[in-house]
Design a protein around this motif. Structure first.
Motif, short mmCIF file in Angstrom:
data_model
loop_
_atom_site.label_atom_id
_atom_site.label_comp_id
_atom_site.label_asym_id
_atom_site.label_seq_id
_atom_site.Cartn_x
_atom_site.Cartn_y
_atom_site.Cartn_z
N ARG A 178 -23.83 2.53 -15.66
CA ARG A 178 -25.00 2.25 -16.50
C ARG A 178 -25.07 0.79 -16.92
NH1 ARG A 178 -27.76 6.88 -17.94
NH2 ARG A 178 -26.54 8.79 -17.84
N CYS A 179 -23.91 0.18 -17.10
CA CYS A 179 -23.96 -1.22 -17.55
C CYS A 179 -23.91 -2.19 -16.38
CB CYS A 179 -22.84 -1.51 -18.55
SG CYS A 179 -21.20 -1.60 -17.82
N GLY A 180 -24.02 -1.66 -15.20
CA GLY A 180 -24.06 -2.53 -14.03
C GLY A 180 -22.76 -3.28 -13.86
N GLN A 181 -21.66 -2.66 -14.16
CA GLN A 181 -20.31 -3.23 -13.99
C GLN A 181 -20.04 -4.43 -14.89
OE1 GLN A 181 -18.24 -1.42 -12.07
NE2 GLN A 181 -19.94 -0.10 -11.42
N GLN A 182 -20.82 -4.56 -15.95
CA GLN A 182 -20.59 -5.68 -16.86
C GLN A 182 -20.91 -5.24 -18.29
OE1 GLN A 182 -19.79 -9.45 -16.66
NE2 GLN A 182 -19.46 -8.69 -18.72
N LEU A 183 -19.88 -5.19 -19.11
CA LEU A 183 -20.09 -4.90 -20.53
C LEU A 183 -20.21 -6.22 -21.27
CD1 LEU A 183 -17.66 -2.04 -21.64
CD2 LEU A 183 -20.15 -2.05 -21.87
N ILE A 224 -10.77 1.22 -15.93
CA ILE A 224 -12.18 1.08 -15.51
C ILE A 224 -12.93 0.22 -16.52
CG2 ILE A 224 -14.35 2.33 -15.13
CD1 ILE A 224 -12.61 4.69 -14.14
N ILE A 225 -12.72 0.50 -17.81
CA ILE A 225 -13.41 -0.28 -18.84
C ILE A 225 -12.95 -1.74 -18.77
CG2 ILE A 225 -13.82 -0.54 -21.32
CD1 ILE A 225 -15.10 1.98 -20.12
N ARG A 226 -11.67 -1.92 -18.55
CA ARG A 226 -11.14 -3.29 -18.51
C ARG A 226 -11.83 -4.10 -17.42
NH1 ARG A 226 -6.42 -5.45 -20.45
NH2 ARG A 226 -5.82 -7.40 -19.44
N GLN A 227 -12.08 -3.44 -16.29
CA GLN A 227 -12.71 -4.13 -15.16
C GLN A 227 -14.16 -4.52 -15.44
OE1 GLN A 227 -11.93 -1.30 -12.05
NE2 GLN A 227 -9.73 -1.62 -12.31
N LEU A 228 -14.72 -4.02 -16.49
CA LEU A 228 -16.09 -4.38 -16.85
C LEU A 228 -16.15 -5.72 -17.59
CD1 LEU A 228 -17.33 -0.85 -18.02
CD2 LEU A 228 -17.54 -1.93 -15.77
N THR A 273 -5.92 -7.23 -24.98
CA THR A 273 -5.79 -8.20 -23.88
C THR A 273 -6.99 -8.21 -22.95
OG1 THR A 273 -4.58 -6.54 -22.60
CG2 THR A 273 -3.27 -8.13 -23.87
N MET A 274 -7.94 -7.32 -23.12
CA MET A 274 -9.07 -7.29 -22.19
C MET A 274 -10.15 -8.26 -22.67
SD MET A 274 -11.55 -3.98 -22.75
CE MET A 274 -10.42 -2.62 -22.77
N GLY A 275 -11.01 -8.62 -21.77
CA GLY A 275 -12.17 -9.41 -22.17
C GLY A 275 -11.88 -10.89 -22.33
N ASP A 276 -12.98 -11.62 -22.58
CA ASP A 276 -12.88 -13.08 -22.70
C ASP A 276 -12.44 -13.51 -24.08
OD1 ASP A 276 -15.93 -13.49 -20.73
OD2 ASP A 276 -13.84 -13.13 -20.14
N GLU A 277 -12.82 -12.76 -25.10
CA GLU A 277 -12.58 -13.19 -26.48
C GLU A 277 -12.23 -11.99 -27.34
OE1 GLU A 277 -16.07 -14.85 -28.34
OE2 GLU A 277 -15.01 -15.26 -30.20
N GLN A 278 -11.32 -12.20 -28.26
CA GLN A 278 -10.95 -11.17 -29.23
C GLN A 278 -11.49 -11.57 -30.60
OE1 GLN A 278 -8.96 -8.36 -28.88
NE2 GLN A 278 -9.11 -8.65 -26.67
N ARG A 279 -12.11 -10.60 -31.28
CA ARG A 279 -12.61 -10.89 -32.63
C ARG A 279 -12.06 -9.84 -33.57
NH1 ARG A 279 -16.75 -14.46 -34.59
NH2 ARG A 279 -17.41 -15.72 -32.83
#
Lengths: 580, 425
Positions: free
Chosen positions: B62-67, B95-99, B179-185
């Protein structure tokens, strides 16, 4: 057979971490003599030393036989005082013996019971069916202690302190044992006080138990001495121990409670949350009339501390006033032992007053304001002349500083006492039997029903007499004050849709029309020694403002349909305090 | 990109007792996707074993492979278990991490280096240490249940297990989120949300959790380090749970034993049985307290567009809400909420009465602007009607159904993966 009516038992004044010159602090107290069974088991207390964590039953306390008709105190130290080694060995032996723990807890429970019976002038039942309260001194490995109505028991936990690396037994803390016993006794005097009701009522059990715990400890002279001196030696003059006047001002006494007894008050129990710092917190809360309405003091366990603070500060003010009445040595010193006696005496007197007030409290929906009027009224009946130390004025002032004032309705504006019953002329007495009116609930119900209009009772509710209890107190003039205290309750079940039509109140927003509501009314009728109504302290069933406030509070806090937990109610409350 | 979204679609996934919501903000020429929570402690009875994997794949599609963002409101298993990874890299969390979400948002209490920060206030270090200790307490409770549950009836044991397991540390999920994603908030009341650039035209208010300082402004000073309380409980539990099944905990007075467990004298048996039961209920009280503290670390987000307000409070309970609701400006802001994600799966205490009463867009079915409520829950899993502790609360469900457009996952047809709820903005 002995001719003694009392026996002495040795107890810890506070707990094993409190010492004077390195020694444990013991006191011998007088308790009713009874033919104890191993446990000990007596006519009111049954100690069963079962440990659920270890799945073991420990050997019970065995009472010593009388010697030549004289009761014996099994744990009184009989060695030489000067032999520190022997004394230390004796202390270690006691602390390692579960039978001493069992006796310690039995004695403090019985002492607390005795304080209630003295104050109320009658036998005081526990809050459950049965005559004996179970006590488990080492119930489980947990830093908690609580009263369980469902189990007819006090359960005391034990734990290993990270602070001291020692095992800590809550059953050895005088104030904790007195606190839990008070829950059991208050439940017996006012069963309705554990029902969800007002924020004050939710807080009252805990606050009142703190008050009894603190004052019953301070009624022991050794505890007072510890608070003032921290166990350090005092100045001597002509073999009279002296204390500087500056150390016994109101402020100085409060500070020394924080720094003296307060600091040593079982350090690990305070820091690890078992006692929840009731002494320290009560002394530290600065009087402020706005605190009761603040968000912080909505929670029952926090709110109860305000109540305890008001009483503690009254105690300190009373004590100071008694000290001031003494003469000084030189310009600046007081006789320490007289100061100690004044403190212990003030604590004992205030404790008696605080307990007596219960008979003048409405049976449901208690507020701190109503308790204050009950306190003032009960004392004025026993001791009309308050000029010597001004107990009642100091209490009024202290409670007012925390925003607690006598209720506007039903009280005398000057004294704050409940107004006497004013409709006696309309009461019909002759259809009842005077003798039965002293004890028989059916007789008293007939009287109340016959006089329901004169008493102004709303007859829609189901009315029942909860208790008829005698009360005999001795005033300062040596004469007895005899009263009969009748407690009645009215119950009224309606649906939310009927709230307006039946009780004149809007149901809280969001409450469905099909919501079941139980409304309560109730009151206390105090009969004098001639059987005439002296006071009628009531919460009317049709009191719209009170019913609406109660309903709104219970609805908002989700308690309206909550089932009471007769086992864990106080355990959970103590845990909440420990986590705060 | 156009400056404001025109539509919000909420995909409310069927995770049984748990939360998983994919928010799609539709702009004229593109879309943005925010995943709020992904966890369960009990799938619906008709769900297949690989339900969570299916959901992860559906989210990816649904998110087109990008969250754009992941929000983990708090670390209860029913909100984060889906983020757990597998050694073969084929878990739902993988799977979520790969988004590759641009930002991962969690409450301030999750900041892993906070405890080691020498300059942080003691209270904060104590609080975050307490969270770790709480997990250890939960582990010990579950261990106690698995090893011996003497004195516990089945119902009590079930309740303990349910709450205990919800509080287990789920290290894999926690590590994946950190550890996932570009930025942690790591956010708190009043802080920037981290979504400012990702959601143009949407103001995201962070209403909770409050920091300790914020909490202390309404409760005066905190009197002790919270970790000390939990450490004390943990030591007791560890001693209890670690004891050998046969020997139990070492007696406090080994030289003064009159009788052991099964051979008690008659006059001790009645009380002994009751103390055993009380012991079990003590555990339950403890884990409930622990559970509540954990719920109160929950992120509370209010998304505001030009015409709509959408409230996602995680599992926040009244203590978490108190700081926000103490402020008149926030109470006013909440009055005209259009979409309310019902707190804590429909438990009574997670929807503050004072806030619910003030929602101005409650109304009858025909009311044009009637508010929408969204609930992710499963009946029969938590609490009981008899004791008025059932989740979801029947009385709350009735109010939600009567006064809002209610969408609840517990009423989804069998086999449905999610419900799509479209909100014009």
């Amino acid at each position: 057979m002995t001719r003694f009516n009392t026996r002495k038992m040795t107890i810890l004044v506070q707990d094993p971490s409190v010492r004077i010159a390195g020694r444990l602090v013991f006191a011998q107290i007088d308790l009713p003599y009874e033919d104890l069974a191993p446990g000990p088991v007596g006519y009111r207390v049954r100690v069963v030393d079962f440990d659920a964590s270890a799945n073991a039953l420990y050997a019970p306390f065995h009472p010593m036989p009388d010697r030549d008709g004289v009761p014996q105190d099994k744990y009184a130290y009989t060695g030489p005082d000067t032999d520190a080694k022997a004394c230390k060995a004796w202390e270690n032996q006691l602390l390692a013996d579960p039978a001493f723990h069992a006796q310690n807890v039995y004695a403090i429970v019985m002492r607390t019971l005795g304080l209630f019976e003295f104050a109320l002038g009658r036998r005081v039942a526990w809050g459950f069916e049965g005559h004996q309260l179970y006590v488990a001194p080492h119930a489980f490995l947990e830093a908690n202690a609580f009263y369980s109505e469902e189990d007819k028991a006090l359960m005391f936990g034990y734990f290993d302190s990270a602070k001291t690396n020692k095992r800590v037994f809550t059953c050895l803390s005088h104030d904790i044992v007195a606190h839990e016993t008070t829950h059991a006794l208050l439940d017996g005097v006012r069963d309705g006080f554990t029902t969800p009701s007002t924020p004050d009522q939710a807080a009252f059990h805990e606050g009142f138990a703190d008050v009894v715990a603190l004052l019953s400890v301070f009624s022991l002279p050794k505890a007072v001495e510890l608070a003032l001196t921290g166990g350090k030696p005092s100045k001597l003059e002509n073999r009279i121990r002296l204390i500087p006047a500056a150390q016994v001002s109101t402020k100085a006494i409060l500070n020394s409670m924080l720094l003296g007894l307060g600091k040593e008050f079982g350090a690990s129990l305070d820091d690890e949350g078992v006692r929840a710092d009731c002494l320290r917190r009560s002394a530290q809360i600065e009087p402020d009339p706005g605190l009761l309405q603040s968000a912080r003091y909505e929670e029952p366990h926090e709110r109860g501390e305000l109540f305890a603070a008001a009483v503690l500060r009254s105690f300190v003010a009373l004590w100071s006033s008694r000290i001031e009445a003494q003469g000084k040595f030189g310009r600046s010193d007081y006789n320490l032992d007289l100061v100690i006696d004044a403190g212990a005496s003030a604590a004992a007197n205030l404790l008696t007053m605080a307990i007596r007030a219960l008979d003048y409290c409405p049976p449901i929906d208690l507020t701190f304001n109503a308790y204050l009027s009950a306190l003032l009224t009960a004392d004025s009946e026993v001791a009309p002349d308050d000029t010597k130390y001004g107990y009642r004025q100091r209490l009024k002032d202290s409670f007012a500083s925390f925003g607690i004032l006598p209720p506007e309705k039903g009280t005398d504006p000057d004294s704050g006492c409940w107004l006497p019953f004013a409709n006696d002329a309309a009461i019909v007495y002759q259809r009842n039997h005077a003798a039965s009116m002293l004890y028989d609930k059916e007789e008293v119900f007939r009287f109340v029903w016959e006089n329901r209009r004169a008493l102004g009772l709303d007859d829609r509710g189901y009315l029942r007499i909860c208790s008829v209890r005698p009360s005999t107190r001795t005033g300062p003039d040596g004469f007895s004050l005899r009263e009969t205290v009748c407690e009645y309750l009215q119950v009224f079940d309606i649906f939310g849709a009927e709230a307006k039509a039946t009780l004149g109140m809007e149901r809280p927003q969001g409450m469905p029309s099909t919501q079941r509501i139980t409304a309560y009314g109730g009151g206390i009728i105090i009969f004098d020694q001639f059987g005439r109504i002296k006071y009628h302290i009531e919460h009317r069933l049709d009191d719209t403002a009170r019913q609406a406030a109660r309903l709104e509070y219970l609805w908002r806090t989700g308690q309206l349909n909550a089932q009471q937990d007769g086992r864990n109610q106080f355990s959970n409350l103590h845990r909440s305090r420990a986590m705060a | 990109m156009a400056k404001a979204p025109i539509q919000l679609t909420i995909f409310a996934y069927q995770v049984g007792f748990g939360d998983c919501f994919l928010l799609r903000f539709t702009y004229p020429k593109e879309v943005r996707h925010i995943l709020i929570d992904f966890g369960t402690t009990g799938l619906s009875v008709d769900a297949e074993n690989d339900q969570m994997l299916k959901i992860a794949k559906d989210i990816a599609e649904r998110c087109g492979q990008q969250l754009d963002a992941v929000v983990a409101t708090h670390r209860h298993a029913d909100h984060i278990s889906g983020f757990a990874t597998r050694a073969d890299g084929a878990g739902s969390g993988d799977i979520i991490r790969q988004l590759k979400p641009k930002v991962v948002i969690q409450p301030w209490t999750e900041q892993l280096d906070l405890a080691r920060d020498a300059t942080a206030p003691t209270g904060h270090a104590g609080f975050t240490a307490a969270l770790s200790t709480m997990h250890a307490v939960a582990e010990n409770v579950v261990s106690f249940l698995n090893n011996r549950a003497q004195g516990l009836d089945d119902k009590l044991a079930d309740q303990l297990r349910f709450i205990g397991e919800d509080n287990l540390s789920n290290k894999s999920a926690v590590k994946n989120l950190a550890t996932m994603g570009d930025e942690q908030r790591y956010i708190f009341h009043g802080s920037p949300s981290g979504l400012e650039d990702l959601l143009p035209g949407v103001t995201t208010h962070v209403l909770g959790p409050p920091t300790l300082e914020q909490t202390d402004t309404i409760r005066k000073q905190r009197s002790r380090d919270p970790n000390e309380f939990w450490q004390l409980q943990l030591r007791g539990l560890q001693a209890d749970a670690a004891a050998d099944v046969k020997s139990k905990l070492a007696p406090a007075f080994p030289d003064h034993i009159q009788a052991k467990g099964g051979k008690l004298p008659l006059n001790a048996r009645w009380l002994a049985n009751r103390i055993r039961k009380a012991r079990g209920e003590q555990f339950l009280g403890l884990v409930r307290a622990l559970d509540k503290q954990m719920n109160n670390t929950s992120v509370i987000l209010l998304f505001e567009t030009a015409r709509k307000k959408i409230l996602f409070p995680g599992d926040a309970q009244i203590e978490n809400w108190r700081y926000a609701l103490d402020q008149e400006a926030i109470r006013t802001m909440l009055e005209d909420v259009d979409v309310y994600k019902v707190g804590h799966h429909g438990s009574l205490n997670a929807t503050p009465r004072s806030m619910w009463d003030k929602f101005s867009k409650k109304g009858k079915p025909k009311d044009k602007n009637r508010m929408t409520s969204v609930l992710s829950t499963r009946t029969g899993k938590h609490g009981s009607e008899k004791s008025n502790t059932e989740v979801p609360r029947t009385t709350l469900l009735k109010e939600l159904a009567a006064q809002t457009h209610l969408h609840s996952t517990h009423t989804l047809p069998s086999g449905s993966l999610c419900e799509e709820i479209v909100i014009p903005l």
